[in-house]
Enzyme design. Sequence first.
Site, PDB file in Angstrom:
ATOM      1  N   GLU A  40       0.804  -1.224   0.000  1.00  0.00           N
ATOM      2  CA  GLU A  40       0.000   0.000   0.000  1.00  0.00           C
ATOM      3  C   GLU A  40       0.839   1.276   0.000  1.00  0.00           C
ATOM      4  O   GLU A  40       0.811   2.061   0.959  1.00  0.00           O
ATOM      5  CB  GLU A  40      -0.963  -0.023   1.193  1.00  0.00           C
ATOM      6  CG  GLU A  40      -1.899  -1.215   1.163  1.00  0.00           C
ATOM      7  CD  GLU A  40      -2.914  -1.219   2.302  1.00  0.00           C
ATOM      8  OE1 GLU A  40      -2.756  -0.449   3.274  1.00  0.00           O
ATOM      9  OE2 GLU A  40      -3.881  -1.993   2.226  1.00  0.00           O
ATOM     10  N   GLU A  62      -5.545  -8.494   0.585  1.00  0.00           N
ATOM     11  CA  GLU A  62      -6.186  -8.165   1.866  1.00  0.00           C
ATOM     12  C   GLU A  62      -7.651  -7.873   1.625  1.00  0.00           C
ATOM     13  O   GLU A  62      -8.010  -7.123   0.707  1.00  0.00           O
ATOM     14  CB  GLU A  62      -5.595  -6.901   2.511  1.00  0.00           C
ATOM     15  CG  GLU A  62      -4.253  -7.076   3.136  1.00  0.00           C
ATOM     16  CD  GLU A  62      -3.735  -5.783   3.783  1.00  0.00           C
ATOM     17  OE1 GLU A  62      -4.560  -4.934   4.202  1.00  0.00           O
ATOM     18  OE2 GLU A  62      -2.509  -5.632   3.847  1.00  0.00           O
TER      19      GLU A  62
END
Length: 457
Positions: free
Chosen positions: A175, A360
């Site tokens: 991320e 995720e």
Amino acid sequence: MPNVPPLNIPADAAIAQPSFLMGVATASYQIEGAADEDGRLQSIWDTYCDEPGRVLNGDHGDVACDHYHRWEADTDLIASLGVDAYRMSIAWPRVMDEKGRPNAKGIAFYKHLLDRLNAKGIQTYVTLYHWDLPQHLQDRGGWASRETAYAFADYADLMTRELAGKVTAWATLNEPWCSAFLGYGIGRHAPGVTDLRQTTQALHHLLLGHGLALAKIKANDPKAKRGIVCNTGVFGPRHDTAADKDATYLAYVQQNYWVFDPLMLGSYPQDLFRLWPGCEPLVLPGDMDTIATPMDFLGINYYFRTEIESDGKGGYQEAPHDNPVERTQMGWEIYPQGLTEILVDFNARYPDMPPVFITENGMASDDSVGADGGVADPQRITFLERHLMAVNTAMAAGVDVRGYFIWSLMDNFEWAYGYERRFGITHVDYTTQVRTLKHSGLAVQGYLQARKQRPQR
Ligand code: IFM
């Protein structure tokens, strides 16, 4: 043991086939603890947590889930779920000293952990950087400095030499949007900087480091898969007006295309600089080619949708949470079809998109151990079922998705929200460190057991 039915997924769904990889995920700072042991250096998150008011309840990662000492039992827990794969990250400050020399004790921890996972037949998805930058690099500018991209490549070089043959798939970064925007734009993550000029430069250096690291992985561990993990956002206009629709488009540009376009197309979306005029990063010749190096997989993290409205100044803002939608403990809207939407959108926008893993997906709820010793989390069970089916729909629409990782294996340190927000399918009692599979964990376990027993299609 409570009697919990398995996840309700049709046996003939593409995602229910054994070839579709199912895993659980964690990250180093969120679970390891042992902050001062075996030569681990200070990270930017240690520093950030020590600053008053940064993290809810003054929580920090000094002990976390004490995984550094409980890794053997935690590996058994992962195996007991019947998952195909485990996604974890390496703590950079644990494995290298300030001069870039290897720290044998820290490296040994990961060698033993990976060996145990491999011995149990669990595939290993290892992220090199999940936000715990060594503080000494932050002291020299952190990701806003180009030197950090080269330091990251050196770290990737060391780890992929040391751990070659033990890792199924390497992800360079987790991320990068969060590292850049939350860390340098609005200061909600370490290092807590609020400067948009540094934000775009930090993202550029993160992506450059990613591209440089891909070359190291290829050279040192050629059989392993190589990729990156990025978060995604899904947005909808609050009102059916041109202003709110344009604001929604800008949200897509800022939260998705700013990161994915350079990786997949080799250029930054110019509309970003409508939002942030004068914040173009310094890009040197060759950088964009390095950033757009082809990968074996793309890791996509997805959690929620946000309603957007115009801020009246050519930008966008989040609409108030006054609409009657289902939300999680984080206040995040549960919107499973967003996962289908974003996968289909990317598949069209990026013709060369490699196979995707959902690296995720999951939710936080205020879970506790009940009188019967169980942890009832019914919302998480249907959340997982609905999102898995959303992946299935995307696959039916032609998107090449190869697997899905639940965030998270266990409750852990949820960054600025500390330990209050519980994302695990395993409950952690932070006083005793006792782990208890939640009902969702039992439902996943039952589903994977049944999947194994079914005759293959
Ligand atoms: O806990 C985080 C994780 O570290 C990165 N992705 C989002 C999760 C939930 O907020």
